[in-house]
Design a protein around this motif. Structure first.
Motif, mmCIF file in Angstrom:
data_model
loop_
_atom_site.group_PDB
_atom_site.id
_atom_site.type_symbol
_atom_site.label_atom_id
_atom_site.label_comp_id
_atom_site.label_asym_id
_atom_site.label_seq_id
_atom_site.Cartn_x
_atom_site.Cartn_y
_atom_site.Cartn_z
ATOM 1 N N ILE A 156 3.915 6.341 -9.292
ATOM 2 C CA ILE A 156 5.192 6.858 -9.546
ATOM 3 C C ILE A 156 6.242 5.869 -9.238
ATOM 4 O O ILE A 156 7.155 5.534 -10.267
ATOM 5 C CB ILE A 156 5.727 8.097 -8.779
ATOM 6 N N ASP A 157 6.011 4.975 -8.316
ATOM 7 C CA ASP A 157 6.824 3.802 -8.141
ATOM 8 C C ASP A 157 6.688 2.672 -9.138
ATOM 9 O O ASP A 157 7.406 1.964 -9.274
ATOM 10 C CB ASP A 157 6.509 2.984 -6.555
ATOM 11 N N PRO A 192 0.834 -1.181 0.045
ATOM 12 C CA PRO A 192 0.003 -0.030 0.071
ATOM 13 C C PRO A 192 0.739 1.198 0.090
ATOM 14 O O PRO A 192 1.980 1.369 0.580
ATOM 15 C CB PRO A 192 -0.883 0.056 1.358
ATOM 16 N N TYR A 193 0.261 2.248 -0.462
ATOM 17 C CA TYR A 193 1.136 3.581 -0.643
ATOM 18 C C TYR A 193 0.227 4.467 0.005
ATOM 19 O O TYR A 193 -1.040 4.375 0.605
ATOM 20 C CB TYR A 193 1.159 4.000 -2.069
ATOM 21 N N GLN A 194 0.656 5.913 0.199
ATOM 22 C CA GLN A 194 -0.346 6.884 0.960
ATOM 23 C C GLN A 194 -0.898 7.377 -0.107
ATOM 24 O O GLN A 194 -1.929 8.496 0.311
ATOM 25 C CB GLN A 194 0.596 8.066 1.426
ATOM 26 N N VAL A 237 5.947 3.391 -12.263
ATOM 27 C CA VAL A 237 6.530 4.135 -13.553
ATOM 28 C C VAL A 237 7.899 3.861 -13.363
ATOM 29 O O VAL A 237 8.700 3.601 -14.377
ATOM 30 C CB VAL A 237 6.425 5.373 -13.712
ATOM 31 N N ALA A 238 8.544 3.948 -12.333
ATOM 32 C CA ALA A 238 10.239 4.050 -11.903
ATOM 33 C C ALA A 238 10.294 2.519 -11.835
ATOM 34 O O ALA A 238 11.768 2.208 -12.075
ATOM 35 C CB ALA A 238 10.579 4.831 -10.777
ATOM 36 N N ARG A 260 -4.069 7.897 -15.805
ATOM 37 C CA ARG A 260 -4.265 8.267 -17.271
ATOM 38 C C ARG A 260 -3.104 9.037 -18.029
ATOM 39 O O ARG A 260 -2.686 8.544 -18.897
ATOM 40 C CB ARG A 260 -5.409 9.172 -17.004
ATOM 41 N N PRO A 261 -2.405 10.057 -17.272
ATOM 42 C CA PRO A 261 -1.271 10.768 -18.007
ATOM 43 C C PRO A 261 -0.105 9.650 -18.309
ATOM 44 O O PRO A 261 0.452 9.805 -19.694
ATOM 45 C CB PRO A 261 -0.818 11.549 -17.045
ATOM 46 N N GLN A 262 -0.043 8.722 -17.584
ATOM 47 C CA GLN A 262 1.022 7.654 -17.597
ATOM 48 C C GLN A 262 0.676 6.885 -18.870
ATOM 49 O O GLN A 262 1.408 6.247 -19.592
ATOM 50 C CB GLN A 262 1.325 6.821 -16.541
ATOM 51 N N ALA A 290 -1.132 8.555 -6.465
ATOM 52 C CA ALA A 290 0.208 9.293 -7.040
ATOM 53 C C ALA A 290 1.095 8.609 -6.826
ATOM 54 O O ALA A 290 2.087 8.297 -7.437
ATOM 55 C CB ALA A 290 0.288 10.822 -6.834
ATOM 56 N N GLU A 291 1.674 8.292 -5.435
ATOM 57 C CA GLU A 291 2.872 7.789 -4.897
ATOM 58 C C GLU A 291 2.889 6.145 -5.384
ATOM 59 O O GLU A 291 4.112 5.866 -6.003
ATOM 60 C CB GLU A 291 2.951 7.653 -3.480
#
Lengths: 321, 503
Positions: A192-193, A183-185, A195-196, A210-212, A188-189
């Protein structure tokens, strides 16, 4: 106390008694709408986007009031325990009226008996999206990879017990494949993880991903809407991939305290559903990631019950992990 | 020469009368919001979101951004004058700013923080103009292990925040970590130390805690003594705000270093201005040749954090605009504004909407200049506040604190939180504990736990994970060196004092 004060008090008391007496006049003063989440969040923008045209339609102002905390349950509790005076309504959502009642015993309301369900507004679908470097392009390939992975494959979510946690959790438990939930907060977090490449894939709200997805930095595998999203027709639904139970979104709706007159509920429902059919409202909500759904009060209540039956056990399992 | 064309385009957009007006409105409002304790940028921006539905996206974003960095300018004011942090990122500024004010140097402190804020902001903007896409890509390399390593480094560096015996400092950090544990565990959803109270489910409110610990504790302890005030009419004249040569000499490097920390932490999602200012302060104290001056009105102690939080304010836009990933709740609101206007954020935003991006960046320059011009004349006015007798000033401050904390979530519970930590802060003072490490433990502790557990989940419980990855391995080694160094210093100091007493 002088005579004038007594007289004023008497007039006030009469005035307060009048609205319930003459239903035909409703509404004759502003309606209070309790939003259980902070300004700027999903519930807030969704509520306000609908409240303004709804107020115009009814000819009174609808005043939004943010009462926040404890995952929305404080605000929903405030609404549920307000006097059913026909002028108090509130935003509820899947977490306050399906998930929290399943896993918590300190709520100040009962999801079944404390409310008159007015209308469904819409929901943000969950999408399972995978990092392109993982080399997976379909849900089937993901299942195959997860089945053979050791240690279990990890997936991100915007938080424990969010729909973006429970939809993947139910999916993998239904097919009997073990995966590790991270789980994240917030959405968005988690995005990002993913994507990375720190986590191979994630469940997330469609709007955040959606942007990604547009960029190709994440590949969508399945979305939790009943039908494909018109503006994103390439993403298959869970339903068409053979999982009809996973047509569940992070929904938001309107409700009023139990005891609110049926006439008022009916008029509010008609008003909301009229507003939700306007093209500019549909577009505005879709831009924010919400897919509109129209329901009668009875359908909305029945929907809450089926959602509770489908996801209550999943939520209990997820919270005991 | 592409950058020049972009700057020209940005300036053209930012200097349009409408945009200029909203920029001014934003920074002016930001300054006010920053000064009022309890109301932070998140609350102010959230309240203004409905208004932006009626604006074009560019002026809307320019205004909201102005509030965001404007609060950081204003936040230091109450910290310095009253020991009540206006915003969380200004909490450390109180540590040395308030002692300066008590020494009759409030004007200097206010003037210098405005300068530090401007310098920090400028450096942040330059970083953003030159390297936004590059940094955004680099920030992606920071996963849970790297965050954990950074937080650990921060907490170890923070041990230097306290004066006196290390055991006392450690105890206070631990207390802070314990308070930070209150709330819903993000992994299991379990309630920790909430005593079945709905109000505690979201954890304690950071700003309420900071205001209580510093501001209320200050007010309680002043009530008990007759304060021989150092503030005279002379100390609030305009001339009083000119820093001494020594001040200027000492400020230079802390500003640069602070801006460096700020630019770095600003770009990392999930950290931001508060952590940047904490780390910048701790670092200055650690490398200072005279660490004993800190906490007693050292100018470095206000310059570094103020440069850091303003630089971080600017670079926080990098992940938001260059990747479409907001680093904090406030940035998520700003992305929300874009989405409502039908602009999809994402990695190509800079190319798709150059006017919006460069207009916003150039408006940062204008906004920072406006803030400097706005804040320096105000210094005299603010400093004059201190001439108001305490028996009038403090009740008024209490009212503002109550209104500020209540209005954000409309929940009386936060006012009780402030009161509770006021008492805690007062007791800590009486017993000789410093409060700053508590705040740091409260912020860093839960973050460390979050990233540690996430790293463990992903790696399947393998501790070697922290050393497998280059960035986290380097940071872990730095932490080790820092620990070894402080141990060495302590031992050497003990030996010296022993040798001294023997001779």
């Amino acid at each position: 106390m002088n005579r004038r004060a007594i007289l004023a008090g008497a007039i006030l008391a009469m005035a307060a008694a009048v609205p319930t007496a003459s239903m035909a006049e409703w509404p004759e003063r502003p309606i209070r709408m309790i939003v259980p989440f902070g300004p700027g969040g999903g519930a807030d923008t969704l509520g306000r986007t609908v409240a303004e045209p709804l107020g115009q339609l009814l000819g009174v102002e609808i005043i939004a009031e943010n009462v926040t905390g404890a995952g929305g349950t404080i605000g929903v509790g405030t609404m549920a325990n307000s006097e059913p005076d026909d002028y108090t309504i509130g935003v509820i959502n899947v977490s306050t009226n399906v998930i929290a009642p399943a896993v918590r015993d300190n709520l100040t309301y009962d999801a079944q008996t404390s409310f008159e369900y007015i209308a469904m507004l819409g929901g943000a679908p969950t999408v399972i999206a995978v990092n392109p470097d993982v080399g997976i392009n379909t849900l089937e390939e993901l299942v195959e990879a997860a089945r053979n992975a050791s240690p279990p494959m990890a997936y991100g979510s915007p938080g424990t017990l969010t729909m973006s946690n429970l939809v993947p959790a139910k999916f993998f438990s239904d097919i009997g494949v073990e995966v590790e939930h991270v789980p994240y907060q917030g959405a968005a977090e988690a995005v990002i993880d993913a994507v990375a490449g720190h986590i191979p894939f994630t469940g997330t709200t469609f709007s955040t991903a959606r942007p990604q997805l547009d960029e190709g930095t994440l590949i969508p595998l399945a979305i939790s809407t009943p039908e494909r999203v018109p503006s994103y027709p390439d993403v298959p639904t869970f339903a068409e991939l053979g999982h009809p139970d996973l047509t569940s979104v992070t929904w938001f709706g309107l409700a009023a305290p139990a005891g609110t007159s049926p006439e008022v509920v009916a008029r509010l429902n008609a008003g909301v559903n009229e507003v939700l059919q306007r093209p500019e409202i549909i577009e505005a909500l879709e831009n924010q990631g919400f897919i509109v759904q129209l329901m009668t009060p009875e359908e909305f209540r029945a929907y809450q019950v089926t959602q509770f039956e489908l996801f209550g056990p999943v939520a209990v399992a997820a919270s005991q992990e | 020469m592409e950058i020049l064309a972009n700057v020209a385009l940005g300036l053209e957009t930012a200097l349009e009368p409408t945009n200029l007006l909203y920029c001014f409105l934003g920074v002016a409002l930001g300054t006010i919001v920053g000064v009022i304790p309890g109301v932070g940028p998140l609350a102010a921006i959230a309240m203004l979101i409905p208004l932006t539905f009626y604006l074009d996206p560019t002026p809307a974003l320019i205004m909201l951004a102005g509030i965001w960095y404007g609060t950081t300018y204003g936040g230091s004011t109450a910290s310095i004058l009253l020991n009540v942090p206006g915003t969380t990122s200004a909490a450390v500024t109180a540590l040395d700013g308030y002692p300066m004010a008590q020494q009759g140097r409030a004007s200097v402190a206010l003037f210098m923080t405005a300068v530090a804020s401007f310098a920090g902001g400028s450096i942040g903007i330059i970083v953003m103009m030159g390297f936004a896409p590059l940094i955004a890509q680099y920030a992606l390399n920071f996963g849970p292990t790297e965050y954990f390593a950074l937080m650990l480094l921060g907490l170890v560096a923070a041990a230097s925040l306290s004066d006196g015996p290390p055991a006392k400092g450690l105890a206070v950090v631990t207390l802070g970590v314990a308070f930070g544990c209150i709330g819903t565990d993000i992994y299991s959803g379990a309630q920790r130390f909430t005593f079945d109270s709905l109000n505690l489910m979201d954890g304690l409110n950071l700003i309420a805690l900071a205001i209580g610990l510093f501001g209320i504790a200050e007010i309680i302890s002043t009530a008990g003594r007759r304060e021989p005030t150092m503030v005279t009419k002379d100390s609030v004249r305009l001339r009083a705000m000119i820093p001494t040569k020594d001040d200027r000499r000492r400020s230079w490097m802390p500003v640069l270093r602070g801006a460096g920390f700020g630019s770095f932490f600003g770009t990392l999602p999930g950290t931001g201005p508060s952590i940047a200012s904490f780390v910048a302060y701790a670092f200055e104290k650690r490398i200072s040749k005279t660490p004993e001056r800190f906490g007693k009105g050292a100018i470095e102690g206000i310059m570094a954090p103020e440069a850091a939080n303003n630089a971080a304010d600017q670079t926080a836009f990098i992940p938001t605009l260059a990747l479409g990933v907001p680093g904090s709740a406030t940035m998520a609101l700003m992305l929300g504004v874009l989405i409502i206007h039908g602009i999809q954020p994402g990695p190509t935003l800079m190319a798709r909407e150059p006017e919006l991006f460069w207009g916003l960046v150039m408006s940062f320059w204008i906004g920072n200049l406006l803030l400097l011009v706005l804040n320096i004349p105000l210094v005299g006015l603010w400093a004059r506040l201190l001439l108001v007798p305490y028996y009038i000033l403090y009740p008024a401050v209490l009212v503002f604190i109550c209104i500020g904390t209540l209005s954000v979530q409309q929940n009386i519970f936060h006012v009780w939180t402030v009161a509770f930590f006021g008492v805690v802060g007062y007791l800590m003072r009486v017993l000789g504990f410093s409060a700053a490490p508590l705040l740091l433990g409260f912020v860093l502790g839960p973050l460390m736990e979050e990233h540690f557990r996430r790293a463990m989940l992903i790696s399947g419980g393998d501790f070697g994970f922290f050393f497998d990855r280059p960035i986290s391995a380097v940071v872990m080694c730095l932490t080790g060196i820092l620990l070894a160094h402080s141990l060495y210093r302590t031992v050497r100091a003990k030996m010296k004092s022993k040798a001294g007493s023997a001779a």
